[in-house]
Scaffold this motif. Structure first.
Motif, short mmCIF file in Angstrom:
data_model
loop_
_atom_site.label_atom_id
_atom_site.label_comp_id
_atom_site.label_asym_id
_atom_site.label_seq_id
_atom_site.Cartn_x
_atom_site.Cartn_y
_atom_site.Cartn_z
N THR A 190 0.86 -1.18 0.00
CA THR A 190 0.00 0.00 0.00
C THR A 190 0.89 1.23 0.00
O THR A 190 1.74 1.38 0.87
CB THR A 190 -0.91 0.03 1.25
N ARG A 191 0.70 2.08 -0.98
CA ARG A 191 1.55 3.27 -1.13
C ARG A 191 0.84 4.49 -0.55
O ARG A 191 -0.35 4.70 -0.79
CB ARG A 191 1.86 3.50 -2.61
N PHE A 192 1.58 5.30 0.19
CA PHE A 192 1.05 6.52 0.79
C PHE A 192 1.91 7.71 0.41
O PHE A 192 3.14 7.58 0.27
CB PHE A 192 1.03 6.42 2.33
N ALA A 193 1.27 8.87 0.30
CA ALA A 193 1.99 10.13 0.16
C ALA A 193 1.23 11.18 0.96
O ALA A 193 0.01 11.30 0.81
CB ALA A 193 2.11 10.54 -1.30
N VAL A 239 5.78 6.81 1.27
CA VAL A 239 5.93 5.55 2.01
C VAL A 239 5.18 4.44 1.29
O VAL A 239 4.10 4.66 0.72
CB VAL A 239 5.37 5.70 3.44
N ALA A 240 5.74 3.24 1.33
CA ALA A 240 5.01 2.03 0.94
C ALA A 240 5.01 1.07 2.11
O ALA A 240 6.06 0.78 2.68
CB ALA A 240 5.64 1.38 -0.29
N GLN A 277 1.89 3.14 -7.56
CA GLN A 277 1.75 1.83 -6.91
C GLN A 277 2.09 0.67 -7.84
O GLN A 277 2.76 -0.29 -7.43
CB GLN A 277 0.31 1.66 -6.41
N ASP A 278 1.68 0.73 -9.08
CA ASP A 278 1.97 -0.36 -10.00
C ASP A 278 3.48 -0.54 -10.17
O ASP A 278 3.96 -1.67 -10.23
CB ASP A 278 1.31 -0.10 -11.36
N ALA A 312 -4.59 1.79 -4.61
CA ALA A 312 -5.18 0.94 -3.58
C ALA A 312 -4.16 -0.14 -3.28
O ALA A 312 -3.18 -0.28 -3.97
CB ALA A 312 -6.48 0.32 -4.07
N SER A 313 -4.41 -0.89 -2.22
CA SER A 313 -3.47 -1.97 -1.90
C SER A 313 -3.42 -2.98 -3.03
O SER A 313 -4.43 -3.29 -3.66
CB SER A 313 -3.90 -2.67 -0.61
N VAL A 314 -2.24 -3.50 -3.29
CA VAL A 314 -2.05 -4.56 -4.27
C VAL A 314 -1.64 -5.83 -3.54
O VAL A 314 -0.72 -5.80 -2.70
CB VAL A 314 -0.98 -4.18 -5.32
N SER A 315 -2.32 -6.92 -3.79
CA SER A 315 -2.01 -8.19 -3.14
C SER A 315 -1.52 -9.19 -4.18
O SER A 315 -2.00 -9.21 -5.30
CB SER A 315 -3.25 -8.76 -2.44
#
Length: 377
Positions: free
Chosen positions: A12-15, A34-35, A61-62, A372-375
């Motif tokens: 999950t990536r945040f800025a 942050v990731a 994120q990708d 969004a979160s990637v699983s």
């Protein structure tokens, strides 16, 4: 594949904008990139770590996921966390290299977190600690703050009972550094230890001159951190031998560099940070040399687990960075002590609100994940 083996990950990536400009004599930052890296085992347990780029935006994120899948995942998939945490690599040739993004510390945190959960132990207990609390000092990362903001930050820290105060020095005008020390004394009362950190801004002689000036003006400096370039062991040893203050060094050195620093008898205190395996090994080396260890900044104070476990550690750095909203239960600070959690693992879980409700990155609107979160499983 066993139930303990790693068989998936989530990113999950945040800025988000920082609540103040942070920095020192060399750098400044007003945004966080942050990731969150979660490693998942066959039983559905997840270990958490954070990857941060301090001075440049993180890719989308990708791309973060692509880099992780290409560079980190092949060495993790199907492995037992215990085997990853305890292994000793033979580093030779092409395998001595950094990843394209700084995943290394995040992977150590996530791996050890998952390992401790599988052992049903808090990480600090699994590392051998007998105490859940460590003293904490207030570190302002304050070089770029106005006098007003500087005074407010450290005044609040004094009211909250922090056991010491560390400020940034190394300004081209030594008078400004002296002014900040005077201001710190005014707002904190001058009864608790004061540390200074120039982030390698000075030469050995400039450090000596500065310490003598501060002493003449009535300032007792508890330690001087990283005053000169990291590998100037002769200069560090000269400063140390004069006995003007304690020399705290090693922040910028890898484990090999820390060993050389200790062998040179060039520090009174060894500064370590977040990587669990390396911190514990550095602590063993420092113990052999009878040198005190201090724990510097680690993301969301995960380093508390190692600080509690290493013998003689009295200090953990706390820098008032607005990260707490990323996790469900940050570590609590009370009366100058920071307390570890009793739950299995390192004790931090990614906040579901942070994961679910901030779908687009924006430095204007606070915390955000992109997209969004990637699983992967």
């Amino acid at each position: 594949m066993t139930a303990n083996a790693i068989d998936g990950f989530r990113i999950t990536r945040f800025a988000f904008a920082r609540d103040r400009v942070i920095g020192d004599s060399q750098v400044r930052s007003d945004a966080t990139h942050v990731a969150a890296i979660e490693l998942v085992d066959g039983s559905g347990r997840s270990g958490l770590g954070f990857c941060q780029t301090l001075f440049t935006p993180m890719p989308d994120q990708d791309e973060v996921t692509r880099i992780f899948a290409s560079e980190a995942w092949p060495a993790l998939e199907g492995r037992e966390p215990a085997a990853l945490a305890l292994r000793v690599n033979r580093v030779r040739g092409g395998n001595v290299r950094r990843m394209s993004l700084p995943f290394e510390e995040a992977l150590q945190h996530a791996t050890w977190d998952l390992f401790a959960q599988q052992m049903d132990l808090p990480l600090w207990k699994m590392l051998g600690a007998e105490r859940p609390e460590v003293g904490v000092y207030a570190s302002g990362l304050d070089y770029h703050l106005s006098d007003h903001d500087f005074a407010e930050l450290f005044g609040r820290a004094a009211e909250r009972g922090f056991r010491g105060f560390k400020i940034k020095v190394g300004h081209p005008d030594i008078g400004r550094d002296l002014h900040r020390l005077n201001l710190l004394r005014q707002v904190t009362g001058g009864a608790r230890p004061v540390m200074i950190d120039s982030n390698e801004a000075w030469s050995a002689q400039e450090t000596i001159d500065a310490l003598k000036l501060f002493k003449r003006e009535g300032h007792s400096i508890y330690w001087m951190e990283d005053p000169i370039p990291r590998e100037d062991f002769d200069g560090l040893r000269m400063i140390r031998q004069l006995g003007l203050t304690r020399v705290n060094a090693g922040e910028y050195l890898d484990l090999t560099g820390k060993r050389r620093l200790l062998e040179a008898r060039a520090c009174d205190m060894l500064n370590v940070h977040g990587q669990v395996s390396d911190v514990m090994r550095a602590g063993w080396l420092a113990n052999e040399a009878n040198v005190e260890v201090t724990l510097g900044n680690s993301f969301l104070e995960i380093g508390l687990n190692m600080a509690a476990a290493l013998p003689g550690v009295r200090w953990l750095e706390y820098s008032f960075q607005n990260f707490d909203h990323l996790v469900e239960q940050p570590f609590k600070i009370d009366n100058g002590l920071i307390r570890a959690h009793d739950m299995p693992g390192h004790g931090l879980k990614l906040s579901q609100a942070a994961r679910q409700h901030h779908a687009r990155p924006s430095l204007e609107t606070g915390i955000a994940a992109a997209p969004a979160s990637v699983s992967v499983a």
